[in-house]
Design an enzyme around this catalytic site. Structure first.
Site, short mmCIF file in Angstrom:
data_model
loop_
_atom_site.label_atom_id
_atom_site.label_comp_id
_atom_site.label_asym_id
_atom_site.label_seq_id
_atom_site.Cartn_x
_atom_site.Cartn_y
_atom_site.Cartn_z
N HIS A 142 59.47 38.23 -5.51
CA HIS A 142 58.78 39.46 -5.08
C HIS A 142 59.74 40.27 -4.20
O HIS A 142 59.54 40.43 -3.01
CB HIS A 142 57.47 39.12 -4.36
CG HIS A 142 56.49 38.39 -5.24
ND1 HIS A 142 56.76 37.16 -5.79
CD2 HIS A 142 55.26 38.74 -5.68
CE1 HIS A 142 55.73 36.77 -6.53
NE2 HIS A 142 54.81 37.71 -6.49
N ILE A 186 60.16 20.44 33.20
CA ILE A 186 60.99 21.52 33.77
C ILE A 186 61.68 22.25 32.61
O ILE A 186 62.21 21.62 31.70
CB ILE A 186 62.08 20.94 34.70
CG1 ILE A 186 61.47 20.33 35.97
CG2 ILE A 186 63.13 22.00 35.08
CD1 ILE A 186 60.89 21.34 36.96
N HIS A 201 69.24 22.15 35.34
CA HIS A 201 69.14 22.29 33.87
C HIS A 201 70.45 22.74 33.24
O HIS A 201 70.96 22.10 32.33
CB HIS A 201 68.02 23.27 33.48
CG HIS A 201 68.20 23.85 32.12
ND1 HIS A 201 67.75 23.21 30.99
CD2 HIS A 201 68.83 24.98 31.68
CE1 HIS A 201 68.09 23.93 29.93
NE2 HIS A 201 68.74 25.01 30.32
N HIS A 259 71.20 21.60 23.91
CA HIS A 259 71.90 21.95 25.16
C HIS A 259 72.31 20.70 25.92
O HIS A 259 73.23 20.73 26.73
CB HIS A 259 71.06 22.88 26.03
CG HIS A 259 69.75 22.31 26.46
ND1 HIS A 259 68.61 22.38 25.68
CD2 HIS A 259 69.37 21.65 27.60
CE1 HIS A 259 67.60 21.80 26.32
NE2 HIS A 259 68.04 21.34 27.48
N GLU A 288 56.93 28.51 6.14
CA GLU A 288 58.27 28.86 5.66
C GLU A 288 59.36 28.30 6.57
O GLU A 288 60.39 27.80 6.10
CB GLU A 288 58.42 30.39 5.58
CG GLU A 288 57.65 31.07 4.46
CD GLU A 288 56.22 31.42 4.87
OE1 GLU A 288 55.78 31.03 5.98
OE2 GLU A 288 55.52 32.07 4.06
N ASN A 308 60.08 16.12 31.04
CA ASN A 308 60.46 16.28 32.46
C ASN A 308 59.76 17.45 33.14
O ASN A 308 59.97 17.70 34.32
CB ASN A 308 61.99 16.38 32.60
CG ASN A 308 62.57 17.60 31.89
OD1 ASN A 308 61.89 18.60 31.70
ND2 ASN A 308 63.84 17.52 31.50
N HIS A 357 75.09 21.68 30.63
CA HIS A 357 73.73 21.28 31.02
C HIS A 357 73.70 19.82 31.45
O HIS A 357 73.49 18.93 30.61
CB HIS A 357 72.79 21.50 29.85
CG HIS A 357 72.75 22.92 29.38
ND1 HIS A 357 73.74 23.47 28.60
CD2 HIS A 357 71.85 23.91 29.59
CE1 HIS A 357 73.44 24.74 28.35
NE2 HIS A 357 72.30 25.03 28.93
N HIS A 360 54.46 43.39 2.21
CA HIS A 360 55.01 42.38 1.31
C HIS A 360 56.28 42.83 0.59
O HIS A 360 56.87 42.06 -0.15
CB HIS A 360 53.95 41.98 0.27
CG HIS A 360 52.91 41.04 0.82
ND1 HIS A 360 52.24 41.31 1.98
CD2 HIS A 360 52.46 39.85 0.37
CE1 HIS A 360 51.39 40.32 2.23
NE2 HIS A 360 51.51 39.41 1.27
#
Ligand SMILES: Cc1ncc(C[n+]2csc(CCOP(=O)(O)OP(=O)(O)O)c2C)c(N)n1
Length: 668
Positions: A464, A193, A265, A74, A414, A191, A34, A476
Site C-alpha cells: 500500500h 532511578i 547514572h 548505556h 509493527e 533501581n 554510565h 494510510h
C-alpha cells in the site's frame, strides 16, 4: 537477608566488585559514560555469568550458547567488564582503558558488529528486550526444525526502568507471553532511578502486574543477594512461560555519596568519590588492576563453559551428515542453490500469465516459488496477512504449542515485529520477512534503523505504497516514506514495477546478507512490462532502460514501481508527437548509486528533456536525475478517493509527464 556463608560472600563480592571498579575506572578515564548501572547490577551479572549462563568465551559464536542481551545499553561497561573478566580474548584491559574511544572494541553502547560476543546493538531503550524476544522465538523455531539435541538454549535480558517505560516493551511482552517463550528470562534492574530522578516522578505502573497480565511469570528479589538471584533464575529456567524478575538494586551501589541517586547514572564518579567507593567496598587494587583472586575466579567461571560447548559438539557430530550440513548452511546464512531456479520459474509464470497484478500479489506468487526453496525463511505480518500477501501457499502458522510453522501472526505490533525480526536474524539460522502497511514503517523505524546499523538480513514487505491505495485516504497513504526510508544508511529500498521486477527484488533482498531490505509494493494492479524471464537480474543494476526510444532520445523518463507503467504511457504519447522517448525503471536508488559514475551517466543519458515521476515527494531524486530535471509527484498529503481519481487530482498522469517533457524541450 540470606544464609550466605562468609566465604561465599567474600568470593561473590570480590567478583562483583571487579565489575564495579573496571566500570568506575573506565568511565573516569573516558570522562564520560554510565557507572551507575554496572555498579548496581554487578551482583546480577556475576550470578548470571558465573553460575547460570551457558557460554564459552573462546567460541563467541557457538550456535547453542545462551544469549545475553544488555537491553540497557548505556550500561555497556557492565558487559565489557564481564567479557574481559570471563576471558573474551579481544576485550583486553587495554580495550577497557580505551572505553568510548575511536576504533576501540568498547564503544559507548554495545555494538555487536564491533565486539565479538555481543549479541546485539543496544542503546535505544526498549529495543534490546524486543530483540531478545526474536532470539527466543528463533530458538523455538530452530528447535522445532532440528531438535533439542542441537538447539536448546535460553535468552537472558538485563533491562532497566527505561526499557520497561518504552512502549515497545509491551509489544514485546505481549508477543512473548502469547507464544509462551518459556526460555526467555528478563532481569529487571529495578533501581527506581532514571535520568530525571526517581521513576516515581513520571510513572506508577506496576510492572510485575503488567507482565503477569501478558502471560509472564514474575518474581521479585533483592538484586544484591546472590543466592536469591540464583534461586529466581533457577525457578525461571523451569517455568513454562517467560519470566520477569524484578531485581531490586541500588544504582551506583558502593558509592557513599552518590549511590541511589540519578547523579551516578551517567557521569563519572570523580576522583574523590572513587577513593571513597574503594574504601567503602574494601577494594585496594589500583585503577584497571584486577586482583588475582578475582581474575582467577572469573576466568575459571568463563572456562567452565567449554564442557557444555564440547558436549554440544559431540551431540551435533552424532547427527546425520545431511542434517549437519543443512544446519551449518542455515547458521552461516548461505542460500540454497535452488533459489535461482525458483526465481526464474516465478518470472516464467509471470510472463506466461500476463495481465495486470498488484505487486503485493506478485510478491505472494514469488513467495510460493521461493519459500519451498529457502526453508529458513520465516514470514509474518502485523495483522495484515490478507493485505500484505506474505503468507505463501502451504505456510503453516506458528502457535504457542507448535513452532514447526513458518508464518508468524505478530498482531498489530509493527515495532515489536521489526525488533523481533532483528533478533531472529542475529540469532542466525533464519531469514525473517514481514508484512505491514508502508505508511506504518514509521511505527517500526527505530528497529529498521538498528537492522541497518547492524547489517542484518531482515526483509520488510511494505505494501500500500502511495495514493494508489485509494479510499483509505491520507492517514494510510505514504508520501514522505520513500524518502525517509532511503535516508537510512545501509537499508536497501526496492520498489518494483511488475512481477518480474518483484521476483528480482526478492532475489536481491535474500542475497543481501549484510543489510536489511524494504520491498515497496502496490495495492493497485500494474501491467507486466518485463517479458524476459531469464536468470539475468536487471533490477540489480538499480536502474536500467526498460523502454528504448525510437531514435536518438529527445526525452528520458524516470520512474519507480507503479509509475513506471505511467511513464511508458507518457513515452507513447510523446512518440506519437514525434519525440523519441526512452523510459528508465529505477527499482532501487541505493543499488544504482553504488555503480560507477560513468555507468550511471550512461543510464541517465543526455536527452534534452528529463522527467522523473514517482507518487511521493521529490526529496532524494536530484541525486539521480539532477536538479534540472522535471518531477511529477506529490507535494502534500493525499486524500480519500478511488486511486485513479487521486492520480488525476494530484496531476500524476501520463499527460502531465508528457507535457512536462515538452516544456523542457521548448526551453532547451
Ligand atoms: C529510546 C531512548 N530514549 C532515551 C534514551 C536516553 N536515556 C539513556 S538511559 C535513560 C534512562 C535511564 O534510566 P534507567 O533506564 O532506569 O537506567 P539507570 O538510570 O538505572 O541506569 C535515558 C532516558 C535512550 N537511550 N533511548
Amino acid at each position: 537477608m540470606s544464609s550466605r556463608t562468609s566465604d561465599s560472600i567474600t568470593s561473590h563480592d570480590r567478583l562483583a566488585n571487579a565489575i564495579r571498579f573496571l566500570a568506575i575506572d573506565a568511565v573516569e578515564a573516558a570522562n564520560s559514560g554510565h557507572p551507575g548501572l554496572p555498579m548496581g547490577a554487578a551482583d546480577i551479572a556475576t550470578v548470571l555469568f558465573t553460575k547460570v549462563l551457558k557460554y564459552d568465551p573462546s567460541r563467541p559464536f557457538w550456535p547453542d550458547r545462551d544469549r545475553f542481551v544488555l537491553s540497557a545499553g548505556h550500561g555497556s561497561m557492565l558487559l565489557y567488564s564481564v567479557m574481559h573478566l570471563a576471558g573474551y580474548e579481544k576485550v583486553t584491559i587495554d580495550e577497557i582503558k580505551r572505553f568510548r574511544q575511536l576504533g576501540s572494541l568498547t564503544p559507548g553502547h554495545p555494538e555487536n558488529f564491533v565486539t565479538e560476543g555481543i549479541e546485539t546493538t543496544t542503546g535505544p531503550l526498549g529495543q534490546g528486550i524486543a530483540t531478545a524476544v526474536g532470539m527466543a522465538m528463533a530458538e523455538r523455531l530452530l528447535a522445532a526444525r532440528f531438535g533439542s539435541d542441537v538447539v536448546d538454549h535460553y535468552t537472558y535480558v538485563l533491562a532497566s526502568d527505561g526499557d520497561l517505560m518504552e512502549g515497545i516493551s509491551q509489544e514485546a511482552a505481549d508477543l512473548a507471553g502469547h507464544l509462551k517463550l518459556s526460555k526467555l528470562i528478563v532481569m529487571w534492574d529495578d533501581n527506581k532511578i532514571s535520568i530525571d530522578g526517581p521513576t516515581s516522578i513520571s510513572g506508577s505502573t506496576n510492572q510485575l502486574a503488567r507482565f503477569a497480565a501478558s502471560g509472564w511469570v514474575t518474581a521479585a528479589v533483592d538484586g544484591h543477594d546472590p543466592e536469591a538471584i540464583l534461586a529466581a533464575l533457577e525457578a525461571a529456567k523451569a517455568s513454562d512461560r517467560p519470566t520477569l524478575i524484578s531485581c531490586r538494586t541500588t544504582i551506583g551501589f558502593g558509592s557513599p555519596k552518590k549511590a541511589g541517586s540519578e547523579k551516578v547514572h551517567g557521569s563519572p564518579l570523580g576522583a574523590e568519590e572513587i577513593v571513597a567507593t574503594r574504601a567503602a567496598l574494601g577494594w585496594e587494587a589500583p585503577a584497571f588492576v584486577v586482583p588475582e583472586d578475582a581474575l582467577n575466579g572469573w576466568r575459571a567461571a568463563g572456562a567452565a563453559g567449554r564442557a557444555a560447548r564440547e558436549a554440544w559438539e559431540a551431540r551435533f557430530a552424532a547427527r546425520p551428515a545431511e542434517e549437519r550440513t543443512e544446519f551449518e548452511r542455515r547458521v552461516a546464512g548461505t542460500l540454497p542453490a535452488a533459489l535461482e531456479g525458483a526465481i526464474v520459474a516465478a518470472k516464467e509464470k509471470a510472463v506466461k500469465d500476463g495481465g495486470a497484478v498488484a505487486t503485493r500479489k506478485s510478491s505472494e506468487m514469488v513467495l510460493d516459488f521461493i519459500t519451498p526453496a529457502v526453508p529458513e525463511m520465516v514470514g509474518g505480518s502485523a495483522d495484515l496477512t490478507g493485505s500484505n500477501n506474505t503468507k505463501a501457499k502451504g505456510a503453516k502458522s506458528v502457535t504457542p504449542d507448535d513452532f514447526s510453522g513458518s508464518f508468524i501472526h505478530y498482531g498489530v505490533r509493527e515495532h515489536g515485529m521489526a525488533a523481533a525480526m532483528n533478533g531472529m536474524a542475529l540469532h542466525k539460522g533464519l531469514i525473517p520477512f514481514s508484512g505491514g502497511f508502508m505508511v506504518f514503517s514509521d511505527y517500526c523505524r527505530p528497529a529498521i534503523r538498528l537492522a541497518a546499523l547492524m547489517g542484518e538480513r531482515v526483509i520488510h514487505v511494505l505494501t500500500h505504497d502511495s495514493i494508489g491505495l485509494g479510499e483509505d485516504g491520507p492517514t494510510h497513504q505514504p508520501v514522505e516514506h520513500l524518502a525517509a526510508l532511503r535516508a537510512i544508511p545501509n537499508l536497501l529500498v526496492m520498489r518494483p514495477c511488475d512481477t518480474v521486477e518483484t521476483a528480482e527484488c526478492w532475489q536481491i533482498a535474500l542475497q543481501s546478507t549484510d543489510r536489511p531490505s524494504a520491498l515497496i509494493l502496490s495495492r493497485q494492479n500494474l501491467p507486466i512490462l518485463r517479458t524476459d524471464a531469464t536468470a539475468v537480474n536487471r533490477s540489480a543494476e538499480g536502474a536500467y532502460e526498460i523502454l528504448a526510444a525510437s531514435g536518438p532520445a529527445q526525452a528520458s523518463l524516470f520512474a519507480t514501481g507503479s509509475e513506471v507503467s505511467l511513464a511508458v504511457e507518457a513515452a507513447k504519447l510523446l512518440e506519437a508527437q514525434g519525440v523519441p522517448t526512452r523510459v528508465v525503471s529505477i527499482p532501487s536508488f541505493e543499488l544504482f548509486l553504488e555503480r560507477p559514475a560513468a555507468e550511471r551517466a550512461k543510464v541517465i543519458g543526455d536527452a534534452p528533456a528529463k522527467v522523473a515521476v514517482e507518487a511521493a515527494i521529490r526529496m532524494g531524486w536530484d541525486a539521480i536525475v539532477g536538479s534540472n530535471a522535471a518531477f511529477v509527484g506529490m507535494t502534500s498529503f493525499g486524500a480519500s478517493a478511488p486511486a485513479k481519481e487521486l492520480y488525476a487530482h494530484f496531476g500524476i498522469t501520463a499527460q502531465q509527464v508528457a507535457a512536462r517533457a515538452l516544456d523542457q524541450l521548448r526551453q532547451a
